[in-house]
Design an enzyme around this catalytic site. Sequence first.
Site, PDB file in Angstrom:
ATOM      1  N   LEU A 128       0.912  -1.151   0.131  1.00  0.00           N
ATOM      2  CA  LEU A 128       0.069   0.128   0.106  1.00  0.00           C
ATOM      3  C   LEU A 128       0.896   1.511  -0.097  1.00  0.00           C
ATOM      4  O   LEU A 128       0.543   2.324  -0.833  1.00  0.00           O
ATOM      5  CB  LEU A 128      -0.789  -0.184   1.183  1.00  0.00           C
ATOM      6  N   SER A 133       2.989   8.731   0.120  1.00  0.00           N
ATOM      7  CA  SER A 133       1.949   8.528   0.949  1.00  0.00           C
ATOM      8  C   SER A 133       1.959   7.300   1.780  1.00  0.00           C
ATOM      9  O   SER A 133       2.229   6.279   1.558  1.00  0.00           O
ATOM     10  CB  SER A 133       0.853   7.906  -0.231  1.00  0.00           C
ATOM     11  N   THR A 161       7.096  -5.376   3.235  1.00  0.00           N
ATOM     12  CA  THR A 161       7.569  -6.314   4.114  1.00  0.00           C
ATOM     13  C   THR A 161       7.215  -7.824   3.496  1.00  0.00           C
ATOM     14  O   THR A 161       6.286  -7.958   2.674  1.00  0.00           O
ATOM     15  CB  THR A 161       6.491  -6.477   5.550  1.00  0.00           C
ATOM     16  N   GLY A 245      -5.485  -6.303  10.686  1.00  0.00           N
ATOM     17  CA  GLY A 245      -4.061  -6.506  10.700  1.00  0.00           C
ATOM     18  C   GLY A 245      -3.498  -5.968  11.850  1.00  0.00           C
ATOM     19  O   GLY A 245      -2.555  -6.623  12.394  1.00  0.00           O
ATOM     20  N   ARG A 246      -3.841  -4.993  12.315  1.00  0.00           N
ATOM     21  CA  ARG A 246      -3.163  -4.226  13.285  1.00  0.00           C
ATOM     22  C   ARG A 246      -3.232  -4.849  14.502  1.00  0.00           C
ATOM     23  O   ARG A 246      -2.707  -4.865  15.507  1.00  0.00           O
ATOM     24  CB  ARG A 246      -3.620  -2.815  13.534  1.00  0.00           C
ATOM     25  N   GLY A 342      21.578  -4.514  32.948  1.00  0.00           N
ATOM     26  CA  GLY A 342      22.826  -3.402  33.056  1.00  0.00           C
ATOM     27  C   GLY A 342      23.804  -3.516  31.712  1.00  0.00           C
ATOM     28  O   GLY A 342      23.148  -3.429  30.715  1.00  0.00           O
ATOM     29  N   GLU A 366       1.586  -0.143   9.950  1.00  0.00           N
ATOM     30  CA  GLU A 366       0.260  -0.695   9.892  1.00  0.00           C
ATOM     31  C   GLU A 366      -0.506   0.463  10.613  1.00  0.00           C
ATOM     32  O   GLU A 366      -1.452   0.158  11.519  1.00  0.00           O
ATOM     33  CB  GLU A 366       0.035  -1.958  10.571  1.00  0.00           C
ATOM     34  N   THR A 368       0.532   4.641  12.481  1.00  0.00           N
ATOM     35  CA  THR A 368       1.587   4.886  13.420  1.00  0.00           C
ATOM     36  C   THR A 368       0.997   5.165  14.732  1.00  0.00           C
ATOM     37  O   THR A 368      -0.646   5.260  14.363  1.00  0.00           O
ATOM     38  CB  THR A 368       2.237   6.540  12.911  1.00  0.00           C
TER      39      THR A 368
HETATM   40  C1  LIG Z   1       9.671  -2.020   8.745  1.00  0.00           C
HETATM   41  C2  LIG Z   1       8.833  -1.540   7.896  1.00  0.00           C
HETATM   42  C3  LIG Z   1       7.720  -2.368   7.428  1.00  0.00           C
HETATM   43  C4  LIG Z   1       6.657  -1.978   6.757  1.00  0.00           C
HETATM   44  N1  LIG Z   1       5.924  -3.064   5.876  1.00  0.00           N
HETATM   45  C5  LIG Z   1       4.898  -2.454   5.099  1.00  0.00           C
HETATM   46  C6  LIG Z   1       4.133  -3.269   4.143  1.00  0.00           C
HETATM   47  O1  LIG Z   1       4.393  -4.394   4.154  1.00  0.00           O
HETATM   48  N2  LIG Z   1       3.207  -2.821   3.421  1.00  0.00           N
HETATM   49  C7  LIG Z   1       2.928  -1.324   3.253  1.00  0.00           C
HETATM   50  O2  LIG Z   1       1.958  -0.820   2.551  1.00  0.00           O
HETATM   51  N3  LIG Z   1       3.553  -0.441   4.128  1.00  0.00           N
HETATM   52  C8  LIG Z   1       4.620  -0.947   5.145  1.00  0.00           C
HETATM   53  N4  LIG Z   1       5.409   0.119   5.671  1.00  0.00           N
HETATM   54  C9  LIG Z   1       4.865   1.506   5.959  1.00  0.00           C
HETATM   55  C10 LIG Z   1       4.236   1.987   7.265  1.00  0.00           C
HETATM   56  O3  LIG Z   1       2.872   1.629   7.279  1.00  0.00           O
HETATM   57  C11 LIG Z   1       4.650   3.254   6.983  1.00  0.00           C
HETATM   58  O4  LIG Z   1       5.780   3.658   7.366  1.00  0.00           O
HETATM   59  C12 LIG Z   1       3.611   4.194   8.090  1.00  0.00           C
HETATM   60  O5  LIG Z   1       2.309   4.075   7.797  1.00  0.00           O
HETATM   61  C13 LIG Z   1       3.959   5.581   8.366  1.00  0.00           C
HETATM   62  O6  LIG Z   1       4.057   6.297   6.950  1.00  0.00           O
HETATM   63  P1  LIG Z   1       5.217   7.169   6.779  1.00  0.00           P
HETATM   64  O7  LIG Z   1       6.455   6.367   6.907  1.00  0.00           O
HETATM   65  O8  LIG Z   1       5.245   7.738   5.405  1.00  0.00           O
HETATM   66  O9  LIG Z   1       5.303   8.407   7.726  1.00  0.00           O
HETATM   67  P2  LIG Z   1       4.562   9.720   7.734  1.00  0.00           P
HETATM   68  O10 LIG Z   1       3.061   9.296   7.401  1.00  0.00           O
HETATM   69  O11 LIG Z   1       5.171  10.651   7.053  1.00  0.00           O
HETATM   70  O12 LIG Z   1       4.530  10.132   9.169  1.00  0.00           O
HETATM   71  C14 LIG Z   1       5.579  10.630   9.722  1.00  0.00           C
HETATM   72  C15 LIG Z   1       4.988  11.149  11.189  1.00  0.00           C
HETATM   73  O13 LIG Z   1       4.035  12.107  11.178  1.00  0.00           O
HETATM   74  C16 LIG Z   1       2.924  11.760  11.857  1.00  0.00           C
HETATM   75  N5  LIG Z   1       1.781  12.039  11.221  1.00  0.00           N
HETATM   76  C17 LIG Z   1       1.372  11.780   9.951  1.00  0.00           C
HETATM   77  N6  LIG Z   1       0.074  12.537   9.851  1.00  0.00           N
HETATM   78  C18 LIG Z   1      -0.175  12.986  10.718  1.00  0.00           C
HETATM   79  C19 LIG Z   1      -1.446  13.712  11.186  1.00  0.00           C
HETATM   80  N7  LIG Z   1      -2.483  13.998  10.421  1.00  0.00           N
HETATM   81  N8  LIG Z   1      -1.680  14.057  12.643  1.00  0.00           N
HETATM   82  C20 LIG Z   1      -0.391  13.932  13.354  1.00  0.00           C
HETATM   83  N9  LIG Z   1       0.809  13.246  13.188  1.00  0.00           N
HETATM   84  C21 LIG Z   1       0.952  13.072  11.739  1.00  0.00           C
HETATM   85  C22 LIG Z   1       3.320  10.268  11.965  1.00  0.00           C
HETATM   86  O14 LIG Z   1       2.212   9.756  13.202  1.00  0.00           O
HETATM   87  C23 LIG Z   1       4.500   9.976  11.860  1.00  0.00           C
HETATM   88  O15 LIG Z   1       4.824  10.324  13.530  1.00  0.00           O
HETATM   89  C24 LIG Z   1       6.318  -0.645   6.624  1.00  0.00           C
HETATM   90  C25 LIG Z   1       7.310   0.289   7.099  1.00  0.00           C
HETATM   91  C26 LIG Z   1       8.312  -0.203   7.714  1.00  0.00           C
HETATM   92  C27 LIG Z   1       9.440   0.977   8.416  1.00  0.00           C
END
Ligand SMILES: Cc1cc2nc3c(=O)[nH]c(=O)nc-3n(C[C@H](O)[C@H](O)[C@H](O)COP(=O)(O)OP(=O)(O)OC[C@H]3O[C@@H](n4cnc5c(N)ncnc54)[C@H](O)[C@@H]3O)c2cc1C
Length: 381
Positions: A128, A133, A161, A245-246, A342, A366, A368
């Site tokens: 996704l 995004s 993943t 999933g979450r 420790g 899944e 934040t």
């Molecule tokens: C190891 C790993 C495995 C993953 N596996 C998958 C997978 O299998 N499939 C898949 O599709 N994705 C996967 N992801 C992606 C994961 O779901 C995203 O990284 C996650 O949804 C956050 O998106 P972003 O990294 O773009 O952070 P951003 O969306 O840019 O967020 C950055 C920060 O801003 C905060 N934030 C964003 N919007 C708001 C708001 N409106 N109000 C307040 N705070 C906000 C967030 O909480 C976060 O703290 C994976 C990520 C990792 C690191």
Amino acid sequence: MAQAALTQLSDDERMFRETVRQFAVEQIGPLARGMDEAQQMDAALIEKLFALGLMGIQVPDEYGGAGGSFFDAVLAVEEISAVDPAVGVLVDVQNTLSINALLRWGTDGQKKRYLARLAKDTIGAYALSEAASGSDAFALQTRAVKRGGDYVLNGRKLWITNAKEAGLFIVFATLDPTAGYKGITAFLVEKGAPGFTLGRKEDKLGIRASSTCELVFNDCAVPAAQVLGEPGRGYKIAIETLNEGRIGIGAQMLGLSEGAWVHAAKWAKERRQFGKALVEFQAMQFQLAEMATEIEAARLMVYNAARLKDGRLEFVKEAAMAKYFASHVAERVASLAVEVFGGSGFVKDYPVEKLYRDAKIGKIYEGTSFMQLATVAKLVL
Ligand SMILES: Cc1cc2nc3c(=O)[nH]c(=O)nc-3n(C[C@H](O)[C@H](O)[C@H](O)COP(=O)(O)OP(=O)(O)OC[C@H]3O[C@@H](n4cnc5c(N)ncnc54)[C@H](O)[C@@H]3O)c2cc1C
């Protein structure tokens, strides 16, 4: 008749948990550190996970699966993650995202073709997120254009993943970027499809044995029969699959906490300072008791969400709360476990250093922690 307690397991559930626990301790434990260092999932271990039925827990018997419940999948993810959360997420994405999505939205033909393979030897991935995004998932830009009997995909997915090992990918793309979420469509894309390649593999802080890769689609033609659900309805699949999933990520974080706690308690009983075992100091007892209490609360929340889902009851708020809380507990417990050890907690000779690194992802993928709170706020206010 009195209602069963949430943590009371049926005989089948208890036997299943014991089997997974023993497998995790005996077969995964000895590999965990090496796989983390090599950033590589052991191929023979993956075969054993399939052989034990852990890669097709909810797949019905008729397709060669274990015919289990969502709760069984949660138990498996919990027990495996107590030993290695990287293997935990492999099993989690397979069962609670890939298989779950196919069970709910697959046509009979798609189920026949793919559920049997997922239960037998094929790993699934769920694509996704993109570079621009993440939390705002429906702003995705990967494009699908109808051409004859195919859809042609162009774009890139990030953070996927299981990508390195996967044979089947559920890929979300938009038919019309101006239509917002209403353009989003889910496709079943097989490894090796012309125009589909893997991009960069990420070098991560934790769960390092779990592969996380970019996916690249360059004029990748996917037959229309590979649409999962209906065109333009992929947003529903994405939301509803992630809602479920979450709970699995909650289970991963719960298991991680339990693993860290057991290591900490054992260490506190063995390590001596000031002429006593650490565990004889009340301050140490209270830290361990507080951790145990938080873990119990996380367990109740995760189990409740899973049982609500199996019972076809409303579970979205409970799932978001469970994932939010369990990932918070995991970070705290793993951090305290490092302190209990420790200096020994800070080095790779002992397992808590890895669990501490592995815990961080619970608050990110899944959805934040902020996104979980956004869901909870919407439902309680
Ligand atoms: C190891 C790993 C495995 C993953 N596996 C998958 C997978 O299998 N499939 C898949 O599709 N994705 C996967 N992801 C992606 C994961 O779901 C995203 O990284 C996650 O949804 C956050 O998106 P972003 O990294 O773009 O952070 P951003 O969306 O840019 O967020 C950055 C920060 O801003 C905060 N934030 C964003 N919007 C708001 C708001 N409106 N109000 C307040 N705070 C906000 C967030 O909480 C976060 O703290 C994976 C990520 C990792 C690191």
